[in-house]
Scaffold this active site. Structure first.
Site, PDB file in Angstrom:
ATOM      1  N   HIS A  86       7.518   5.911   0.873  1.00 45.88           N
ATOM      2  CA  HIS A  86       7.511   4.857   1.891  1.00 45.88           C
ATOM      3  C   HIS A  86       8.352   5.314   3.071  1.00 45.88           C
ATOM      4  O   HIS A  86       9.315   6.043   2.914  1.00 45.88           O
ATOM      5  CB  HIS A  86       8.095   3.562   1.320  1.00 45.88           C
ATOM      6  CG  HIS A  86       7.634   2.342   2.046  1.00 45.88           C
ATOM      7  ND1 HIS A  86       6.448   1.710   1.754  1.00 45.88           N
ATOM      8  CD2 HIS A  86       8.189   1.633   3.063  1.00 45.88           C
ATOM      9  CE1 HIS A  86       6.302   0.670   2.555  1.00 45.88           C
ATOM     10  NE2 HIS A  86       7.344   0.602   3.357  1.00 45.88           N
ATOM     11  N   ASP A 165       7.219 -10.848   0.297  1.00 49.77           N
ATOM     12  CA  ASP A 165       7.483  -9.836   1.334  1.00 49.77           C
ATOM     13  C   ASP A 165       6.330  -9.767   2.327  1.00 49.77           C
ATOM     14  O   ASP A 165       6.534  -9.644   3.527  1.00 49.77           O
ATOM     15  CB  ASP A 165       7.714  -8.454   0.716  1.00 49.77           C
ATOM     16  CG  ASP A 165       7.764  -7.396   1.815  1.00 49.77           C
ATOM     17  OD1 ASP A 165       8.693  -7.434   2.625  1.00 49.77           O
ATOM     18  OD2 ASP A 165       6.823  -6.576   1.895  1.00 49.77           O
ATOM     19  N   ARG A 172       8.439 -11.523  10.408  1.00 44.07           N
ATOM     20  CA  ARG A 172       9.496 -10.719  11.057  1.00 44.07           C
ATOM     21  C   ARG A 172       8.941  -9.942  12.253  1.00 44.07           C
ATOM     22  O   ARG A 172       9.618  -9.764  13.253  1.00 44.07           O
ATOM     23  CB  ARG A 172      10.110  -9.738  10.037  1.00 44.07           C
ATOM     24  CG  ARG A 172      11.024 -10.436   9.040  1.00 44.07           C
ATOM     25  CD  ARG A 172      11.424  -9.490   7.923  1.00 44.07           C
ATOM     26  NE  ARG A 172      12.066  -8.290   8.396  1.00 44.07           N
ATOM     27  CZ  ARG A 172      11.949  -7.089   7.811  1.00 44.07           C
ATOM     28  NH1 ARG A 172      11.204  -6.935   6.742  1.00 44.07           N
ATOM     29  NH2 ARG A 172      12.573  -6.053   8.297  1.00 44.07           N
ATOM     30  N   SER A 187      12.776  -5.509   1.652  1.00 42.72           N
ATOM     31  CA  SER A 187      11.329  -5.496   1.878  1.00 42.72           C
ATOM     32  C   SER A 187      10.713  -4.251   1.238  1.00 42.72           C
ATOM     33  O   SER A 187       9.750  -4.330   0.460  1.00 42.72           O
ATOM     34  CB  SER A 187      11.059  -5.512   3.391  1.00 42.72           C
ATOM     35  OG  SER A 187       9.755  -5.097   3.682  1.00 42.72           O
ATOM     36  N   LYS A 191       8.603  -4.038  -2.778  1.00 39.95           N
ATOM     37  CA  LYS A 191       7.234  -3.492  -2.909  1.00 39.95           C
ATOM     38  C   LYS A 191       7.215  -2.242  -3.770  1.00 39.95           C
ATOM     39  O   LYS A 191       6.323  -2.052  -4.586  1.00 39.95           O
ATOM     40  CB  LYS A 191       6.705  -3.075  -1.524  1.00 39.95           C
ATOM     41  CG  LYS A 191       6.354  -4.209  -0.630  1.00 39.95           C
ATOM     42  CD  LYS A 191       5.667  -3.685   0.609  1.00 39.95           C
ATOM     43  CE  LYS A 191       6.613  -3.064   1.588  1.00 39.95           C
ATOM     44  NZ  LYS A 191       6.956  -3.850   2.733  1.00 39.95           N
TER      45      LYS A 191
END
Ligand code: URA
Length: 433
Positions: A86, A165, A172, A187, A191
């Site tokens: 990520h 999220d 956001r 966040s 995930k």
């Protein structure tokens, strides 16, 4: 549950700088997930967190609260060590699109769930959807099946993966509440923990075009995400990478897919982009115990074949990527002085790309798959007055002159050539076991 009075107390407590209990954090996340807490109260809460911060304990509680609004992907049916990756978000960041097929080509299974654009940073899902027919919305069963048969998928988090999220992320994006270490850490980790992988490689971006502008903040974010992951028994490796300058030469949607595809099929691409993709892929391969180098997987054609397989499995038309070649620019930005490109401000380029239509200005805006920016003169290039710096793409944008001026300001031209900042800044932990 009675949320109404509790939620105001929670917002006020955070506004006034108090530490929240895990129970209060559960209340606000559960209430929002169940629709009992409206967007405006959640936005106020998020802004209070941005302004006041959260302790590590609060951040862990927030991660857990978001994680348990959904399910954890059960990858037990997939053989081997499962990997995930990520990025904290960057401008021109197409690294996952290239890394996933490279890693999968080495036989390491990867179920990569990505997000949409956030703030001025682009979203992998928006980019993938610019490939004709590409379906990012896979069910849990389809994800597991594709990872078993193809070795990888590139998809959206399902409605069952940290749904809180997903909703908060979209909010956001349009409420100025992205730049916050606890919100970003929780966040990403909610995930990633729900994604069910054993090893998580995190690309923590630092610089003008990143949410973390300073290396100290990036280190703090990296260490916090690592601590959260390790608390759940995961191996987490963070690469801190430069985000002062856009990644590669393309920023947008289809234009970035084209650049990632060119890298995978061994065509010439920006050197720093290639360094980033190969280094992060090597980190992932090494962590998963694979005895192969990313460069070999690209040179042999294995990575490109795997990408084509993934695209086809998800309904995409691989040949549509080259449709990019016939998209005409809406405007061309030229140098106003002669010299060497010393800097390209990633934040300005990211904003300009969103304004061209590649990202969202409000929650439900549609993105334009052809919108974006091609940087023709990278850092270190010698330019003359009138040389092309960048080409802008996007249909019928009434602001095109204003955007062109902004893009021009993003380029700093100096008299002497200056070296570009290294693409990889630090690895955390330093020594891989
Ligand atoms: N990426 C995420 O998934 N969440 C954030 O908050 C920032 C980047």
């Amino acid at each position: 549950m009675e949320y109404m009075s509790a939620v105001i107390d929670i917002i006020e407590a955070k506004r006034d700088g108090f530490e929240l209990s895990a129970g209060q954090i559960d209340n606000i996340i559960d209430g929002y997930s169940e629709g009992a807490i409206p967007d405006y109260q959640m936005s106020a809460f998020l802004m209070a967190v941005v302004c006041r911060g959260m302790s590590d304990e609060e951040t862990i509680a927030l991660t857990r609260a978001m994680l348990k609004t959904g399910e954890t992907l059960d990858l037990a049916a997939v053989q081997g060590i499962k990997l995930d990756k990520h990025s904290t978000g960057g401008v021109g960041d197409k690294i996952s699109i290239a890394l996933v097929p490279i890693v999968a080509a080495a036989g390491i299974p990867i179920a990569k769930m990505s997000g949409r654009g956030l703030g001025t940073t682009g979203g992998t899902l928006d980019k993938l959807e610019s490939i004709t027919g590409f379906n990012v919305e896979l069910s849990t069963a389809a994800i597991i099946n594709q990872v078993k048969t193809v070795g990888a998928c590139l998809c959206a988090q399902t409605s069952k993966i940290a749904p809180a999220d997903k909703a908060i992320y979209a909010l956001r994006d349009v409420t100025g509440t992205v730049e916050s270490i606890p919100l970003i850490a929780s966040s990403i980790m909610s995930k990633k923990l729900a994604g069910g992988a054993d090893i998580i490689v995190l690309d923590v971006k630092v610089g003008k075009g990143a949410f973390m502008k300073h290396i100290e903040d990036a280190r703090r974010l990296a260490n916090l995400m690592r601590a959260i992951g390790e608390g759940f028994g995961k191996k987490v490796i963070c690469e801190l990478t430069d985000m002062d300058t856009p990644i590669g030469q393309s920023v947008g949607n289809l234009i970035e897919i084209k650049e990632a595809a060119d890298l995978l099929r061994g065509r010439p691409v920006d050197r720093r982009l290639k360094d980033l993709v190969l280094t992060l892929s090597d980190t992932a391969l090494k962590a998963a115990g694979a005895n192969l180098r990313a460069s070999e997987l690209v040179e042999s054609g294995a990575a490109w074949n795997k990408f084509s397989e993934i695209v086809t499995a998800q309904g995409g038309d691989i040949s549509s990527i080259d449709l990019w070649d016939s998209v005409p620019p809406a405007s061309v930005v030229t140098a106003q002085a002669s010299g060497y490109i010393a800097k390209i401000n990633a934040d300005i380029i990211g904003r300009a790309s969103v304004e061209l239509g590649a990202g969202r200005q409000v929650k439900d805006s549609l993105v334009d798959k052809n919108a974006g920016i091609r940087i023709e003169a990278v850092v270190g290039t010698e330019v003359q007055y009138g040389s092309v710096l960048a080409k802008l793409y996007g249909s019928e944008n009434k602001q095109i002159d204003k955007i062109s001026e902004a893009v021009n300001r993003a380029f700093l031209i100096a008299e002497n050539r200056r070296p570009a900042r290294a693409a990889i800044l630090e690895t955390i932990p330093v020594d891989l076991p």
